[in-house]
Design an enzyme around this catalytic site. Structure first.
Site, PDB file in Angstrom:
ATOM      1  N   HIS A 165       0.791  -1.233   0.000  1.00 50.02           N
ATOM      2  CA  HIS A 165       0.000   0.000   0.000  1.00 50.02           C
ATOM      3  C   HIS A 165       0.828   1.290   0.000  1.00 50.02           C
ATOM      4  CE1 HIS A 165      -3.465  -2.423   0.133  1.00 50.02           C
ATOM      5  NE2 HIS A 165      -3.732  -2.428   1.428  1.00 50.02           N
ATOM      6  N   GLU A 195     -11.453  -3.711  -3.354  1.00 51.03           N
ATOM      7  CA  GLU A 195     -10.450  -2.772  -3.849  1.00 51.03           C
ATOM      8  C   GLU A 195     -10.222  -3.025  -5.335  1.00 51.03           C
ATOM      9  OE1 GLU A 195      -6.996  -3.317  -1.135  1.00 51.03           O
ATOM     10  OE2 GLU A 195      -8.458  -4.356   0.092  1.00 51.03           O
ATOM     11  N   HIS A 208      -9.918   2.148  -0.127  1.00 51.14           N
ATOM     12  CA  HIS A 208      -9.901   1.092   0.881  1.00 51.14           C
ATOM     13  C   HIS A 208     -11.024   1.211   1.907  1.00 51.14           C
ATOM     14  CE1 HIS A 208      -8.040  -2.058   3.312  1.00 51.14           C
ATOM     15  NE2 HIS A 208      -7.080  -2.189   2.422  1.00 51.14           N
TER      16      HIS A 208
HETATM   17  C1  GLA Z   1      -5.394  -5.069   2.039  1.00 49.32           C
HETATM   18  C2  GLA Z   1      -4.554  -6.273   2.104  1.00 49.32           C
HETATM   19  C3  GLA Z   1      -4.767  -6.996   3.391  1.00 49.32           C
HETATM   20  C4  GLA Z   1      -4.547  -6.069   4.553  1.00 49.32           C
HETATM   21  C5  GLA Z   1      -5.432  -4.867   4.405  1.00 49.32           C
HETATM   22  C6  GLA Z   1      -5.168  -3.849   5.462  1.00 49.32           C
HETATM   23  O1  GLA Z   1      -6.683  -5.343   1.752  1.00 49.32           O
HETATM   24  O2  GLA Z   1      -4.761  -7.146   1.021  1.00 49.32           O
HETATM   25  O3  GLA Z   1      -3.887  -8.078   3.488  1.00 49.32           O
HETATM   26  O4  GLA Z   1      -3.209  -5.664   4.587  1.00 49.32           O
HETATM   27  O5  GLA Z   1      -5.231  -4.247   3.179  1.00 49.32           O
HETATM   28  O6  GLA Z   1      -5.179  -4.416   6.741  1.00 49.32           O
END
Ligand code: GLA
Length: 402
Positions: free
Chosen positions: A156, A367, A230
């Site tokens: 991220h 997402e 997100h």
């Molecule tokens: C994304 C990732 C997850 C986790 C979340 C945040 O969706 O794929 O593994 O890291 O973000 O907690």
């Protein structure tokens, strides 16, 4: 401190009611058209149940930039509250099948809570949403090493991704509803990514009851970009209880299986006969106990689906229905992939809005994005952006009730 309201007709708080500069008493509702009367009643209702978002809890200067919270309110009374810190959607009020509005996203009441610790509640994610193996990629023969902030991989956007920066905010009167335009310029070398990246993200709360997110970016050196959003959705009660009864559809015949670090192996595997087949509406909880190795690696669903697309335009790719509230959310996107994450890491340590403690699997993320680790998989759709090119992505979360 006043809350900026991006709405053509109604002010916040909603008394006195102003419509086209007229103040209308409640008993005057009888003579109004039914649609306008409905909108007025809804606005009152929504604002009352929205009271916990206090603008002063978000009003602060960070690194010389002003942070605030902005409210979008559409013609039907839907409301979204968004802060320009991380482009976070703080609340999203949507009516249930009885017309009763409720918040459908997880989050916090104050900016300080978001700055303190957040599992990416409601934010914009960039430069690269999802994982890059070992935090490493190569462009034009040069190896770039990013921060390894997730089990030796990059997740991220790094230590201070787009979810933790202050975006410049501008109110826009979009033709299809009130909008907030956010801009951010990521410097060459920021979080060790090459190229100055100029980004724009516009959130519109359309009068068709959609939260529309339009992304654009340009660079001055070749780089990799994969922007996403997100929000953790809970269409039942905003996160007070789990999402296991939500019925999910994902229009995808394949997904990208991962290793233990959630990095794609490169295979595009058929979902047929696996817990990953969501082509027919299926409650999220029913196959979570499956012994499928992929479910073990993900500790539940935390995978990217390869969407079955007709072309590159905005297309319906997924939906979620919550039977008790009747709320229905459709997801449309221009992207090739969808990361469905069912809140496996939520564990009761995040105390959110109104004191709600978010327990295991009380929110789900959809997402829309390119596939994880695309920079290291030349056969995946490319995430490289070169000077002179324009990155765009559009995603719509559309709400109704039945
Ligand atoms: C994304 C990732 C997850 C986790 C979340 C945040 O969706 O794929 O593994 O890291 O973000 O907690």
């Amino acid at each position: 401190m006043e809350l900026a309201v991006l709405d053509a007709t109604l002010l916040y708080p909603p008394t006195p009611r102003k419509v086209n500069a007229m103040t209308i008493p409640r008993d005057g509702l009888a003579v109004l058209g039914p649609a306008l009367a409905f909108a007025l009643l809804m606005s009152d209702y929504v604002s009352n149940s929205q009271a916990q978002i206090k603008p002063e809890a978000f009003h602060r200067t960070i690194d010389g930039s002003q942070v605030d919270v902005y409210m979008l309110k559409n013609a039907n009374g839907l409301e979204a509250t968004i802060t320009n810190y991380g482009g976070i959607v703080v609340s999203l009020m949507v009516p249930d099948k009885n017309g009763k509005p409720g918040d459908v996203v997880l989050g916090y009441d104050t900016l300080n809570d978001y700055i303190g610790s957040t599992p990416y509640f409601g934010c914009l994610v960039g430069r690269y949403g999802n994982r890059i193996a070992k935090g490493r990629f190569t462009i034009d023969g040069v190896v770039y090493q990013l921060a390894q902030n997730n089990l030796g991989n990059a997740l991220h956007g790094g230590l201070k991704g787009f979810d933790k920066v202050v975006w410049q905010a501008e109110k826009v009167d979009g033709s299809d509803g009130p909008a907030l335009k956010l801009t951010y310029t990521s410097k060459d070398g920021e979080e060790d990514y090459p190229g100055t990246l100029r980004c724009t993200v516009t959130y519109t709360l359309t009068n068709k009851n959609e939260l529309k997110i339009e992304y654009a970016a340009e660079t001055d050196k070749p780089t990799f970009v994969n922007l996403t959003h997100h929000s953790y959705f809970n269409l039942k009660d905003g996160g007070a209880s789990d999402i296991l009864g939500h019925e999910l559809v994902i229009k995808a015949s394949r997904f990208t299986p991962v290793d233990k670090g959630l990095i794609p192996t490169g295979e595009l595997r058929s979902v047929a006969g696996t817990p990953f087949d969501f082509n027919k509406p299926t409650a999220i909880g029913v196959r979570l106990a499956s012994e499928d190795e992929q479910m073990q690696f993900g500790t539940g669903y935390d995978h990217n689906w390869v969407l079955d697309r007709q072309g590159k335009d905005l297309e319906l790719v997924a939906s979620v229905y919550e039977p008790t509230s009747g709320r229905f959310m459709e997801v449309l996107t221009t992207e090739p992939g969808l990361q469905f994450y069912c809140g496996n890491f939520l564990n009761g340590t995040n105390k959110g809005k109104g004191g709600t403690v978010y327990q295991h699997r009380t929110g789900l993320c959809l997402e829309t994005q390119h596939f994880p680790d695309s920079p290291n998989h030349p056969d995946f759709p490319s995430t490289e952006l070169k000077p002179g090119e324009k990155y765009t992505q559009t995603t719509v979360y559309r709400f109704s009730a039945k």
